[in-house]
Design an enzyme around this catalytic site. Structure first.
Site, PDB file in Angstrom:
ATOM      1  N   SER A 244      11.284   5.159  15.388  1.00 21.09           N
ATOM      2  CA  SER A 244      10.038   4.759  16.054  1.00 21.09           C
ATOM      3  C   SER A 244      10.388   4.228  17.431  1.00 21.09           C
ATOM      4  O   SER A 244      10.683   3.057  17.601  1.00 21.09           O
ATOM      5  CB  SER A 244       9.338   3.684  15.224  1.00 21.09           C
ATOM      6  OG  SER A 244       9.043   4.209  13.945  1.00 21.09           O
ATOM      7  N   LEU A 245      10.350   5.112  18.408  1.00 19.55           N
ATOM      8  CA  LEU A 245      10.881   4.770  19.728  1.00 19.55           C
ATOM      9  C   LEU A 245       9.830   4.073  20.602  1.00 19.55           C
ATOM     10  O   LEU A 245      10.025   2.956  21.051  1.00 19.55           O
ATOM     11  CB  LEU A 245      11.390   6.058  20.391  1.00 19.55           C
ATOM     12  CG  LEU A 245      12.380   5.886  21.531  1.00 19.55           C
ATOM     13  CD1 LEU A 245      13.631   5.157  21.078  1.00 19.55           C
ATOM     14  CD2 LEU A 245      12.745   7.261  22.105  1.00 19.55           C
ATOM     15  N   HIS A 246       8.755   4.761  20.902  1.00 14.58           N
ATOM     16  CA  HIS A 246       7.578   4.226  21.614  1.00 14.58           C
ATOM     17  C   HIS A 246       7.803   3.830  23.070  1.00 14.58           C
ATOM     18  O   HIS A 246       6.845   3.696  23.823  1.00 14.58           O
ATOM     19  CB  HIS A 246       6.939   3.032  20.885  1.00 14.58           C
ATOM     20  CG  HIS A 246       6.623   3.298  19.455  1.00 14.58           C
ATOM     21  ND1 HIS A 246       5.910   4.399  19.037  1.00 14.58           N
ATOM     22  CD2 HIS A 246       6.937   2.613  18.321  1.00 14.58           C
ATOM     23  CE1 HIS A 246       5.794   4.374  17.714  1.00 14.58           C
ATOM     24  NE2 HIS A 246       6.409   3.317  17.257  1.00 14.58           N
TER      25      HIS A 246
ATOM     26  N   CYS B 165       1.329  -3.006  15.449  1.00 13.44           N
ATOM     27  CA  CYS B 165       1.322  -2.546  14.052  1.00 13.44           C
ATOM     28  C   CYS B 165       0.687  -3.612  13.158  1.00 13.44           C
ATOM     29  O   CYS B 165       1.077  -4.783  13.198  1.00 13.44           O
ATOM     30  CB  CYS B 165       2.749  -2.270  13.600  1.00 13.44           C
ATOM     31  SG  CYS B 165       2.886  -1.818  11.863  1.00 13.44           S
TER      32      CYS B 165
ATOM     33  N   CYS C 241       6.300  -5.820  15.353  1.00 11.07           N
ATOM     34  CA  CYS C 241       5.853  -4.939  16.446  1.00 11.07           C
ATOM     35  C   CYS C 241       4.388  -5.266  16.729  1.00 11.07           C
ATOM     36  O   CYS C 241       3.566  -5.324  15.815  1.00 11.07           O
ATOM     37  CB  CYS C 241       6.016  -3.471  16.068  1.00 11.07           C
ATOM     38  SG  CYS C 241       7.732  -3.036  15.666  1.00 11.07           S
TER      39      CYS C 241
ATOM     40  N   GLU D 133       0.832  -1.203   0.000  1.00  6.19           N
ATOM     41  CA  GLU D 133       0.000   0.000   0.000  1.00  6.19           C
ATOM     42  C   GLU D 133       0.868   1.256   0.000  1.00  6.19           C
ATOM     43  O   GLU D 133       2.005   1.243   0.457  1.00  6.19           O
ATOM     44  CB  GLU D 133      -0.930  -0.003   1.217  1.00  6.19           C
ATOM     45  CG  GLU D 133      -1.946  -1.126   1.109  1.00  6.19           C
ATOM     46  CD  GLU D 133      -2.973  -1.158   2.239  1.00  6.19           C
ATOM     47  OE1 GLU D 133      -4.147  -1.448   1.938  1.00  6.19           O
ATOM     48  OE2 GLU D 133      -2.613  -0.925   3.405  1.00  6.19           O
TER      49      GLU D 133
ATOM     50  N   CYS E 275      -1.001   5.634  10.361  1.00  9.00           N
ATOM     51  CA  CYS E 275       0.209   4.947  10.827  1.00  9.00           C
ATOM     52  C   CYS E 275      -0.130   3.605  11.450  1.00  9.00           C
ATOM     53  O   CYS E 275      -0.986   3.512  12.323  1.00  9.00           O
ATOM     54  CB  CYS E 275       0.927   5.768  11.890  1.00  9.00           C
ATOM     55  SG  CYS E 275       1.414   7.389  11.360  1.00  9.00           S
TER      56      CYS E 275
ATOM     57  N   SER F 138      12.246   6.300   8.014  1.00  3.55           N
ATOM     58  CA  SER F 138      11.816   5.946   9.365  1.00  3.55           C
ATOM     59  C   SER F 138      12.296   4.539   9.687  1.00  3.55           C
ATOM     60  O   SER F 138      12.241   3.649   8.841  1.00  3.55           O
ATOM     61  CB  SER F 138      10.287   5.996   9.430  1.00  3.55           C
ATOM     62  OG  SER F 138       9.835   5.746  10.742  1.00  3.55           O
TER      63      SER F 138
ATOM     64  N   CYS G 242       3.621   8.522   1.386  1.00  2.22           N
ATOM     65  CA  CYS G 242       4.167   7.559   2.333  1.00  2.22           C
ATOM     66  C   CYS G 242       4.342   6.247   1.578  1.00  2.22           C
ATOM     67  O   CYS G 242       3.362   5.651   1.111  1.00  2.22           O
ATOM     68  CB  CYS G 242       3.174   7.405   3.486  1.00  2.22           C
ATOM     69  SG  CYS G 242       3.656   6.166   4.698  1.00  2.22           S
TER      70      CYS G 242
ATOM     71  N   CYS H  26       6.295  -7.102   6.706  1.00  5.64           N
ATOM     72  CA  CYS H  26       7.386  -6.640   7.561  1.00  5.64           C
ATOM     73  C   CYS H  26       7.759  -7.768   8.508  1.00  5.64           C
ATOM     74  O   CYS H  26       6.891  -8.501   8.984  1.00  5.64           O
ATOM     75  CB  CYS H  26       6.948  -5.424   8.373  1.00  5.64           C
ATOM     76  SG  CYS H  26       8.289  -4.660   9.320  1.00  5.64           S
TER      77      CYS H  26
HETATM   78  N1  SAH Z   1       9.370   0.125  10.040  1.00  4.88           N
HETATM   79  C1  SAH Z   1       9.593   1.554  10.026  1.00  4.88           C
HETATM   80  C2  SAH Z   1       8.717   2.259   8.999  1.00  4.88           C
HETATM   81  C3  SAH Z   1       7.240   2.197   9.306  1.00  4.88           C
HETATM   82  S1  SAH Z   1       6.749   3.763   9.839  1.00  4.88           S
HETATM   83  C4  SAH Z   1       9.384   2.109  11.401  1.00  4.88           C
HETATM   84  O1  SAH Z   1       8.964   1.365  12.274  1.00  4.88           O
HETATM   85  O2  SAH Z   1       9.700   3.263  11.643  1.00  4.88           O
HETATM   86  C5  SAH Z   1       5.194   3.448  10.562  1.00  4.88           C
HETATM   87  C6  SAH Z   1       5.087   4.179  11.856  1.00  4.88           C
HETATM   88  O3  SAH Z   1       3.797   3.908  12.453  1.00  4.88           O
HETATM   89  C7  SAH Z   1       6.112   3.729  12.870  1.00  4.88           C
HETATM   90  O4  SAH Z   1       6.514   4.817  13.634  1.00  4.88           O
HETATM   91  C8  SAH Z   1       5.300   2.760  13.701  1.00  4.88           C
HETATM   92  O5  SAH Z   1       5.857   2.512  14.953  1.00  4.88           O
HETATM   93  C9  SAH Z   1       3.998   3.482  13.767  1.00  4.88           C
HETATM   94  N2  SAH Z   1       2.874   2.625  14.159  1.00  4.88           N
HETATM   95  C10 SAH Z   1       2.782   1.298  14.034  1.00  4.88           C
HETATM   96  N3  SAH Z   1       1.585   0.870  14.485  1.00  4.88           N
HETATM   97  C11 SAH Z   1       0.923   1.964  14.883  1.00  4.88           C
HETATM   98  C12 SAH Z   1      -0.379   2.171  15.409  1.00  4.88           C
HETATM   99  N4  SAH Z   1      -1.215   1.155  15.606  1.00  4.88           N
HETATM  100  N5  SAH Z   1      -0.744   3.444  15.700  1.00  4.88           N
HETATM  101  C13 SAH Z   1       0.096   4.464  15.473  1.00  4.88           C
HETATM  102  N6  SAH Z   1       1.324   4.338  14.969  1.00  4.88           N
HETATM  103  C14 SAH Z   1       1.737   3.102  14.674  1.00  4.88           C
END
Ligand code: SAH
Length: 336
Positions: free
Chosen positions: A208-210, A114, A111, A86, A327, A185, A100, A107
Site C-alpha cells: 500500500s504505497l499511496h 483508513c 493511516c 469484519e 477498501c 497486503s 478479504c 490496526c
Molecule cells: N494493512 C494492510 C492491509 C489492509 S489492505 C495494508 O495497508 O496493506 C487495505 C487497503 O485499503 C490498503 O491498501 C489501504 O491503504 C487501502 N485503504 C485504506 N483506506 C482507504 C480508503 N479510504 N480508500 C481506499 N483505499 C483505502
C-alpha cells in the site's frame, strides 16, 4: 478454550479420545468444508454433541450486509472475547470468489485515511480466526467455495506475522488454495516483507504505497518514518528477486494530494524498475478524513500518465461502498 480452527490435527485426535483413528481426519475435513458439528451426519450423535461442546466456533455473526448489486457480502463477527472484526466476500462474473480477511481486530498503523486505522488497535487474531473467516465465507458463497484470499481486511498482516503465515499455510494445505491465489497486503513493514521473501510458498505481495516521496508518505502512512521508501523499495526488490510473483502497489487516489502529474511521475519511477503493477482506487470516504477521492476523469488521466511511463495500472471498481465494505472502510461497527 481455543476456537475450532486453532486446534491442530493432533489436538483434535486427543479430543476424540477413544474414537477410531480415521475419525480425526474425517472431522478435520468436515470442519474445513464449513460443516458445524451437528451437521456431521456421518458421525455418531453423541460424538456430534461432544464436538459442539469441545470445538466452539471462534466467530459469531453479528451483522451480515449485502450490497445493492448483490455481489458483495460483509460480515461483522464477534470473537470469543467479544472483539469485533469484519470479512468481505466478493463474487465476480468470471466465477472467481475472493474473500478479504482481517488479520487483527483494529490496526495500530494509524493511516489517516483508513477507517480501521482511525479506530485503533484491539488485538492480534489467531491463525484459526483468520482461517475460520475463509471457511465461513466459502460456505456462504454462491459456489460454496472460495477461489482467492486477500489479506486486505482489518489490520496489518505483517505486524501479526506468525498468525498470518500459519493461516497462509493452512489455506494452502488444508483448504487447497494455491499460493498463487493468496495475496498478502502490507503498509510497508520491511522486516515482514523480507521474511515473506524467504518463505517457500510464493504468495502475491501488495504494498500500500499511496505516495512515492517520503515527505508525503510520512504524512499519510506513519510507519514510513520507521521504514522510509529507500528501505521499502530494497525489500520489494528482495521479494521480487526471490519469487516469480506479481508485486503490486496500491494507490488510493486523493483529490489534490497524490493525484498530480508529479505524483504519477514519482510513482512510475519506483514501479517501473521493479516491474510492479499499480492498482488505482479512488479514495473511499471514511468518517475521519475529509478530503475526497479523485473524480473519475482525474483517475483516468493518472492512469494514462502511468501507462505513458511504461507502468501497467488497473483502475479498481469500488465494491460495497454502500455497505461500508470497500477498501479502507472496515471499522467493525454496525455500519449503515
Ligand atoms: N494493512 C494492510 C492491509 C489492509 S489492505 C495494508 O495497508 O496493506 C487495505 C487497503 O485499503 C490498503 O491498501 C489501504 O491503504 C487501502 N485503504 C485504506 N483506506 C482507504 C480508503 N479510504 N480508500 C481506499 N483505499 C483505502
Amino acid at each position: 478454550m481455543p476456537g475450532r480452527f486453532d486446534v491442530s490435527l493432533e489436538e483434535l485426535s486427543a479430543i476424540l479420545g477413544d474414537e477410531p483413528a480415521f475419525r480425526s481426519r474425517q472431522v478435520w475435513r468436515s470442519l474445513h468444508a464449513g460443516r458445524e458439528p451437528d451437521e456431521m451426519t456421518d458421525l455418531p450423535l453423541a460424538l456430534r454433541a461432544r464436538l459442539s461442546q469441545d470445538l466452539p466456533a471462534g466467530l459469531a455473526p453479528v451483522v451480515t450486509s449485502v450490497n445493492a448489486d448483490g455481489d458483495t457480502t460483509k460480515w461483522l463477527w464477534s470473537l470469543a472475547d467479544g472483539a469485533r472484526i469484519e470479512t468481505v466476500l466478493m463474487a465476480y462474473r468470471s466465477g472467481r470468489v475472493t474473500v478479504c480477511v482481517s488479520t487483527q481486530a483494529g490496526c495500530a498503523m494509524a493511516c489517516s485515511f483508513c477507517a480501521t486505522g482511525q479506530a485503533g488497535f484491539t488485538r492480534q487474531l489467531t491463525a484459526g480466526e483468520i482461517v475460520e473467516q475463509v471457511v465461513r465465507a466459502g460456505r456462504a458463497s454462491p459456489a460454496g467455495r472460495v477461489s482467492n484470499v486477500v489479506f486486505m481486511g482489518m489490520g496489518e498482516p505483517l505486524a501479526n506475522y506468525p498468525a498470518t503465515w500459519a493461516a497462509v499455510e493452512r489455506l494452502h494445505f488444508d483448504l487447497g488454495l494455491s499460493a498463487r491465489h493468496l495475496t498478502v497486503s502490507t503498509v510497508g513493514v520491511v522486516p515482514g516483507i523480507l521474511k515473506l521473501a524467504a518463505e517457500r510458498l510464493p504468495v502475491n505481495l501488495a504494498v500500500s504505497l499511496h505516495a512515492a516521496n517520503d515527505r508525503l508518505r510520512d504524512s499519510m502512512v506513519p510507519i514510513n518514518r520507521r521504514y522510509p521508501l529507500r528501505l521499502l523499495m530494497e525489500a520489494c526488490q528482495a521479494w521480487a528477486a526471490s519469487h516469480n510473483r506479481r508485486l503490486s502497489f496500491e494507490w488510493a487516489l486523493i483529490d489534490g494530494v497524490n493525484d498530480r502529474p508529479a505524483d504519477a511521475a514519482e510513482l512510475a519511477a519506483l514501479a517501473r524498475p521493479l516491474g510492479a503493477h499499480v492498482n488505482l482506487i479512488p479514495l473511499n470516504p471514511t468518517p475521519g478524513y475529509l478530503t475526497r477521492g479523485t473524480p473519475a476523469a482525474g483517475v483516468q488521466a493518472f492512469r494514462d500518465r502511468l501507462d505513458a511511463a511504461g507502468v501497467n495500472a488497473t483502475v479498481r471498481r469500488n465494491r460495497g461502498t454502500d455497505i461500508a465494505a470497500a477498501c479502507g472502510q472496515l471499522a467493525a461497527i454496525t455500519g449503515p
